[in-house]
Design a protein around this motif. Structure first.
Motif, mmCIF file in Angstrom:
data_model
loop_
_atom_site.group_PDB
_atom_site.id
_atom_site.type_symbol
_atom_site.label_atom_id
_atom_site.label_comp_id
_atom_site.label_asym_id
_atom_site.label_seq_id
_atom_site.Cartn_x
_atom_site.Cartn_y
_atom_site.Cartn_z
ATOM 1 N N UNK A 25 -45.048 19.372 4.653
ATOM 2 C CA UNK A 25 -43.923 20.047 4.759
ATOM 3 C C UNK A 25 -42.849 19.214 3.752
ATOM 4 N N UNK A 26 -42.835 17.887 3.898
ATOM 5 C CA UNK A 26 -41.796 16.946 2.982
ATOM 6 C C UNK A 26 -42.269 17.458 1.547
ATOM 7 N N UNK A 27 -43.388 17.759 1.192
ATOM 8 C CA UNK A 27 -43.522 17.809 -0.114
ATOM 9 C C UNK A 27 -43.237 19.266 -0.595
ATOM 10 N N UNK A 28 -43.376 20.279 0.476
ATOM 11 C CA UNK A 28 -43.069 21.679 0.059
ATOM 12 C C UNK A 28 -41.656 21.761 -0.008
ATOM 13 N N UNK A 29 -41.122 20.937 0.862
ATOM 14 C CA UNK A 29 -39.437 21.096 0.917
ATOM 15 C C UNK A 29 -38.734 20.610 -0.461
#
Length: 110
Positions: A25-29
């Motif tokens: 999720x951090x990478x996608x964000x």
């Protein structure tokens, strides 16, 4: 269910995700934040909701083109494996939908 705080366009957002998916999720964000910042450079700061919508539409268009295997989103000489990788990004669309729903809910409370 885990909660991850991500920053998009300089603002923090709490996002729920499955346990163990926090880093994804951090990478996608971060990828989404980069897209939002690019749109903001192009059109100016027109409000987070509009920036997010424009960015989501751009990313959806790129995903659509990648699924079709042609157009702007596809690279010349794309292999079936690279197209399959692009198709496996359904999680990106799901994450964007979740973020968009949360943003809409926040915007309604303002």
């Amino acid at each position: 269910m885990a909660t991850v705080t991500v920053e998009v366009n300089g603002r923090p957002y709490a996002v729920g995700c499955a346990d163990g998916q926090e880093e994804r999720v951090r990478i996608l964000a971060k990828q989404f934040d980069n897209q939002v910042r690019q749109v903001a450079e192009d059109v100016g700061q027109v409000g987070d909701l509009r920036l997010f919508l424009m960015s989501a539409l751009i990313l959806a268009d790129e995903l659509h083109e990648a699924r079709l295997g042609g157009g702007r989103g596809a690279k010349a000489g794309a292999t079936p494996a690279s197209v399959a990788t692009a198709v496996s990004t359904d999680g990106v669309a799901e994450a964007l939908n979740a973020v968009a729903a949360r943003i809409e809910k926040i915007a309604q409370n303002i």
